[in-house]
Design a protein around this motif. Structure first.
Motif, PDB file in Angstrom:
ATOM      1  N   PHE A 189     -26.940  30.880 -16.613  1.00 32.98           N
ATOM      2  CA  PHE A 189     -25.922  31.061 -17.353  1.00 32.98           C
ATOM      3  C   PHE A 189     -24.401  30.932 -16.587  1.00 32.98           C
ATOM      4  O   PHE A 189     -23.643  30.396 -17.449  1.00 32.98           O
ATOM      5  CB  PHE A 189     -25.689  32.767 -17.745  1.00 32.98           C
ATOM      6  N   TYR A 190     -24.259  31.473 -15.526  1.00 32.64           N
ATOM      7  CA  TYR A 190     -22.781  31.100 -14.544  1.00 32.64           C
ATOM      8  C   TYR A 190     -22.954  29.810 -14.036  1.00 32.64           C
ATOM      9  O   TYR A 190     -21.507  29.188 -13.830  1.00 32.64           O
ATOM     10  CB  TYR A 190     -22.683  32.310 -13.658  1.00 32.64           C
ATOM     11  N   GLY A 191     -24.074  29.352 -13.442  1.00 31.23           N
ATOM     12  CA  GLY A 191     -23.933  27.970 -12.571  1.00 31.23           C
ATOM     13  C   GLY A 191     -23.754  28.223 -11.269  1.00 31.23           C
ATOM     14  O   GLY A 191     -23.501  27.216 -10.587  1.00 31.23           O
ATOM     15  N   PHE A 192     -23.741  29.592 -10.966  1.00 27.91           N
ATOM     16  CA  PHE A 192     -23.553  29.757  -9.309  1.00 27.91           C
ATOM     17  C   PHE A 192     -24.070  31.246  -9.379  1.00 27.91           C
ATOM     18  O   PHE A 192     -24.587  31.997 -10.361  1.00 27.91           O
ATOM     19  CB  PHE A 192     -21.941  29.843  -9.181  1.00 27.91           C
ATOM     20  N   GLY A 193     -24.291  31.523  -8.056  1.00 27.34           N
ATOM     21  CA  GLY A 193     -24.877  32.750  -7.672  1.00 27.34           C
ATOM     22  C   GLY A 193     -24.836  33.071  -6.008  1.00 27.34           C
ATOM     23  O   GLY A 193     -24.456  32.282  -5.360  1.00 27.34           O
ATOM     24  N   LEU A 194     -26.005  33.963  -5.741  1.00 24.84           N
ATOM     25  CA  LEU A 194     -26.247  34.038  -4.307  1.00 24.84           C
ATOM     26  C   LEU A 194     -27.327  32.781  -3.863  1.00 24.84           C
ATOM     27  O   LEU A 194     -28.160  32.855  -4.532  1.00 24.84           O
ATOM     28  CB  LEU A 194     -26.640  35.278  -3.941  1.00 24.84           C
ATOM     29  N   TRP A 195     -27.068  32.145  -3.095  1.00 28.87           N
ATOM     30  CA  TRP A 195     -27.739  30.887  -2.746  1.00 28.87           C
ATOM     31  C   TRP A 195     -28.377  31.182  -1.574  1.00 28.87           C
ATOM     32  O   TRP A 195     -28.150  31.905  -0.624  1.00 28.87           O
ATOM     33  CB  TRP A 195     -26.994  29.609  -2.659  1.00 28.87           C
ATOM     34  N   LEU A 198     -30.148  27.056   4.466  1.00 28.43           N
ATOM     35  CA  LEU A 198     -31.022  26.733   5.252  1.00 28.43           C
ATOM     36  C   LEU A 198     -30.335  25.592   6.732  1.00 28.43           C
ATOM     37  O   LEU A 198     -29.568  25.214   6.346  1.00 28.43           O
ATOM     38  CB  LEU A 198     -31.818  25.577   4.735  1.00 28.43           C
ATOM     39  N   LEU A 199     -31.196  25.868   7.899  1.00 25.33           N
ATOM     40  CA  LEU A 199     -30.586  25.020   8.885  1.00 25.33           C
ATOM     41  C   LEU A 199     -31.465  23.673   9.058  1.00 25.33           C
ATOM     42  O   LEU A 199     -32.574  23.465   8.731  1.00 25.33           O
ATOM     43  CB  LEU A 199     -31.088  26.052  10.175  1.00 25.33           C
ATOM     44  N   LYS A 200     -30.381  22.682   9.092  1.00 22.88           N
ATOM     45  CA  LYS A 200     -30.993  21.379   9.117  1.00 22.88           C
ATOM     46  C   LYS A 200     -31.508  21.200  10.669  1.00 22.88           C
ATOM     47  O   LYS A 200     -30.963  21.581  11.614  1.00 22.88           O
ATOM     48  CB  LYS A 200     -29.749  20.416   9.006  1.00 22.88           C
ATOM     49  N   PRO A 201     -32.454  19.986  11.031  1.00 20.67           N
ATOM     50  CA  PRO A 201     -32.936  19.248  10.030  1.00 20.67           C
ATOM     51  C   PRO A 201     -34.187  19.664   9.132  1.00 20.67           C
ATOM     52  O   PRO A 201     -34.836  19.020   8.182  1.00 20.67           O
ATOM     53  CB  PRO A 201     -33.145  18.040  10.376  1.00 20.67           C
ATOM     54  N   LYS A 202     -34.842  20.768   9.560  1.00 20.24           N
ATOM     55  CA  LYS A 202     -36.173  21.255   9.030  1.00 20.24           C
ATOM     56  C   LYS A 202     -36.106  22.094   7.917  1.00 20.24           C
ATOM     57  O   LYS A 202     -37.200  22.445   7.462  1.00 20.24           O
ATOM     58  CB  LYS A 202     -37.112  22.149  10.309  1.00 20.24           C
ATOM     59  N   GLY A 203     -35.110  22.654   7.774  1.00 19.30           N
ATOM     60  CA  GLY A 203     -34.909  23.407   6.374  1.00 19.30           C
ATOM     61  C   GLY A 203     -35.508  24.818   6.465  1.00 19.30           C
ATOM     62  O   GLY A 203     -35.812  25.375   5.658  1.00 19.30           O
ATOM     63  N   GLN A 204     -35.233  25.354   7.744  1.00 16.70           N
ATOM     64  CA  GLN A 204     -35.425  26.813   8.044  1.00 16.70           C
ATOM     65  C   GLN A 204     -34.498  27.732   7.247  1.00 16.70           C
ATOM     66  O   GLN A 204     -33.264  27.610   7.511  1.00 16.70           O
ATOM     67  CB  GLN A 204     -35.413  27.048   9.654  1.00 16.70           C
ATOM     68  N   VAL A 205     -34.976  28.632   6.492  1.00 16.31           N
ATOM     69  CA  VAL A 205     -34.168  29.616   5.790  1.00 16.31           C
ATOM     70  C   VAL A 205     -33.547  30.526   6.700  1.00 16.31           C
ATOM     71  O   VAL A 205     -34.453  31.216   7.408  1.00 16.31           O
ATOM     72  CB  VAL A 205     -34.890  30.280   4.723  1.00 16.31           C
ATOM     73  N   ILE A 206     -32.451  30.612   6.969  1.00 19.80           N
ATOM     74  CA  ILE A 206     -31.610  31.629   7.913  1.00 19.80           C
ATOM     75  C   ILE A 206     -30.798  32.663   7.327  1.00 19.80           C
ATOM     76  O   ILE A 206     -30.176  33.298   7.917  1.00 19.80           O
ATOM     77  CB  ILE A 206     -30.711  30.663   8.808  1.00 19.80           C
ATOM     78  N   GLY A 207     -30.513  32.555   5.838  1.00 19.11           N
ATOM     79  CA  GLY A 207     -29.876  33.552   5.263  1.00 19.11           C
ATOM     80  C   GLY A 207     -29.554  33.427   3.775  1.00 19.11           C
ATOM     81  O   GLY A 207     -30.160  32.416   3.299  1.00 19.11           O
ATOM     82  N   ARG A 208     -28.445  33.896   3.398  1.00 22.71           N
ATOM     83  CA  ARG A 208     -28.150  33.713   2.028  1.00 22.71           C
ATOM     84  C   ARG A 208     -26.632  33.927   2.077  1.00 22.71           C
ATOM     85  O   ARG A 208     -26.122  34.615   2.523  1.00 22.71           O
ATOM     86  CB  ARG A 208     -28.753  34.847   1.085  1.00 22.71           C
ATOM     87  N   ALA A 209     -26.055  33.252   0.979  1.00 20.33           N
ATOM     88  CA  ALA A 209     -24.430  33.252   0.692  1.00 20.33           C
ATOM     89  C   ALA A 209     -24.159  32.531  -0.639  1.00 20.33           C
ATOM     90  O   ALA A 209     -24.944  31.557  -1.181  1.00 20.33           O
ATOM     91  CB  ALA A 209     -23.795  32.409   1.869  1.00 20.33           C
ATOM     92  N   PRO A 220     -14.544  36.354  -8.863  1.00 25.49           N
ATOM     93  CA  PRO A 220     -15.731  35.876  -8.547  1.00 25.49           C
ATOM     94  C   PRO A 220     -15.741  36.587  -6.974  1.00 25.49           C
ATOM     95  O   PRO A 220     -14.894  36.626  -6.279  1.00 25.49           O
ATOM     96  CB  PRO A 220     -16.000  34.708  -8.331  1.00 25.49           C
ATOM     97  N   GLU A 221     -16.993  36.808  -6.567  1.00 30.36           N
ATOM     98  CA  GLU A 221     -17.291  37.778  -5.139  1.00 30.36           C
ATOM     99  C   GLU A 221     -18.245  36.964  -4.093  1.00 30.36           C
ATOM    100  O   GLU A 221     -19.044  36.533  -4.498  1.00 30.36           O
ATOM    101  CB  GLU A 221     -17.568  39.148  -5.420  1.00 30.36           C
ATOM    102  N   LEU A 222     -17.490  36.906  -2.990  1.00 30.56           N
ATOM    103  CA  LEU A 222     -18.090  36.149  -1.780  1.00 30.56           C
ATOM    104  C   LEU A 222     -19.259  37.092  -1.400  1.00 30.56           C
ATOM    105  O   LEU A 222     -18.700  38.293  -0.977  1.00 30.56           O
ATOM    106  CB  LEU A 222     -17.165  35.872  -0.852  1.00 30.56           C
ATOM    107  N   GLU A 238     -19.558  28.702   8.514  1.00 28.30           N
ATOM    108  CA  GLU A 238     -19.580  27.473   8.415  1.00 28.30           C
ATOM    109  C   GLU A 238     -19.991  27.226   6.927  1.00 28.30           C
ATOM    110  O   GLU A 238     -19.696  26.404   6.137  1.00 28.30           O
ATOM    111  CB  GLU A 238     -20.735  26.595   9.271  1.00 28.30           C
ATOM    112  N   ALA A 239     -21.024  28.156   6.294  1.00 25.49           N
ATOM    113  CA  ALA A 239     -21.578  28.295   5.223  1.00 25.49           C
ATOM    114  C   ALA A 239     -20.405  28.855   4.088  1.00 25.49           C
ATOM    115  O   ALA A 239     -20.336  28.305   3.064  1.00 25.49           O
ATOM    116  CB  ALA A 239     -22.703  29.193   5.048  1.00 25.49           C
ATOM    117  N   CYS A 240     -19.690  29.999   4.697  1.00 30.68           N
ATOM    118  CA  CYS A 240     -18.933  30.322   3.805  1.00 30.68           C
ATOM    119  C   CYS A 240     -17.582  29.645   3.664  1.00 30.68           C
ATOM    120  O   CYS A 240     -16.843  29.389   2.274  1.00 30.68           O
ATOM    121  CB  CYS A 240     -18.387  31.939   4.128  1.00 30.68           C
TER     122      CYS A 240
END
Length: 296
Positions: A189-195, A198-209, A220-222, A238-240
């Motif tokens: 609906f919005y086209g955005f959200g909490l995403w 991932l850490l490159k290059p292996k794609g390890q999930v390290i958080g959400r933002a 909108p809220e960060l 870096e992500a934010c």
């Protein structure tokens, strides 16, 4: 990954689209995507076909790759594509303005001017693949998936993570169901959200933002969370920082807000480093927060 775009259009619009073929080709083939424009017959007043396909080969019977996006101006053909489980969007023009395309998630006009990314994102959404949002030097940010939930439980198992923020459901199946709904309702609906971060290059999930819409607020809220063992290395900043640029350049936002508790010094410090300024105190669910705003 999208490989092919097919334009099965009615005779009413076929010549118009064929005249724009070169411009369409330039936009698609630059990304390695092939395409085809097909005449599927005449369109009646209600969007149905007045005549059969005659000697034309029925596109539904042709051997298109699975990674194909169909763009059609016929509601009959759109329904056939959906029933066959194919990814299809609607092509609107002056000849089908009053026609109802029930169940359509996407509609486009002036396809010769449509950027390649729009085709790719429409296909990924319809095929159930997450959108890649952005990349930084060390990180990738993409839409979350149900399979990410397992990693989220690992991240949220650290007590310090949930001290200032809401945790996950105790039952993983409930969290997965919530994520399925979130993908459709927030991303769709919005086209955005909490995403997912991932850490490159292996794609390890390290958080959400990402960015959320909080009821009762206009901006909108960060929001952000980085796994405990990856904190203190600049990943959150870096992500934010990249997300704020995306919010301005891609989403067109002029301001973004953030809510943080006074005692949460780490998050408050990050927000200040990102350029957020204190505006006022607010109460949410019995807790007091500092409302901070950043002009983009």
């Amino acid at each position: 990954m999208l490989k092919f775009v097919v334009f099965p259009v009615t005779s009413y619009y076929y010549e118009t689209l064929a005249a724009r073929e070169e411009k369409i080709r330039d936009g698609l083939t630059a990304g390695g995507i092939d395409f085809s424009i097909l005449d599927i017959g005449n369109m009646g007043k209600n969007g149905d076909q007045e005549c059969p396909l005659e000697k034309r080969e029925d596109p539904m019977e042709m051997d298109w790759p699975v990674e194909t996006l169909f763009v059609t101006d016929s509601c009959v053909y759109f329904n056939r594509l959906r029933e066959a489980g194919r990814c299809a969007i609607v092509l609107y023009h002056e000849g089908n303005r009053g026609i109802s395309f029930e169940g359509a998630s996407y509609g486009v006009e002036n396809v010769e001017e449509l950027p390649l990314r729009s085709y790719e994102e429409a296909y990924r959404r319809l095929a159930g693949f997450p959108w890649d949002i952005l990349e930084t030097e060390r990180l990738m940010v993409r839409e979350s998936t149900v399979s990410d939930v397992r990693d989220f439980y690992r991240i949220y198992s650290e007590p310090s993570i949930t001290y200032y923020m809401e945790g996950l459901y105790q039952d993983p199946e409930e969290e997965k169901a919530y994520m399925e709904a979130y993908i459709k309702q927030a991303y769709g609906f919005y086209g955005f959200g909490l995403w997912t971060v991932l850490l490159k290059p292996k794609g390890q999930v390290i958080g959400r933002a990402g960015l959320n819409v909080r009821e009762g607020y206009e901006l909108p809220e960060l929001g952000f969370v980085i796994e405990k063992r990856y904190q203190g290395q600049g990943y959150g900043f870096e992500a934010c920082s990249a997300i704020l640029r995306y919010a301005k350049q891609e989403l067109g936002f002029a301001h973004v807000q953030a809510l943080v508790q006074e005692e949460n010094r780490e998050s408050r410090g990050l927000l200040q480093k990102l350029g957020f300024a204190y505006e006022r105190n607010v109460k949410e669910e019995g807790r007091e927060y500092r409302l901070m705003v950043r002009k983009l």
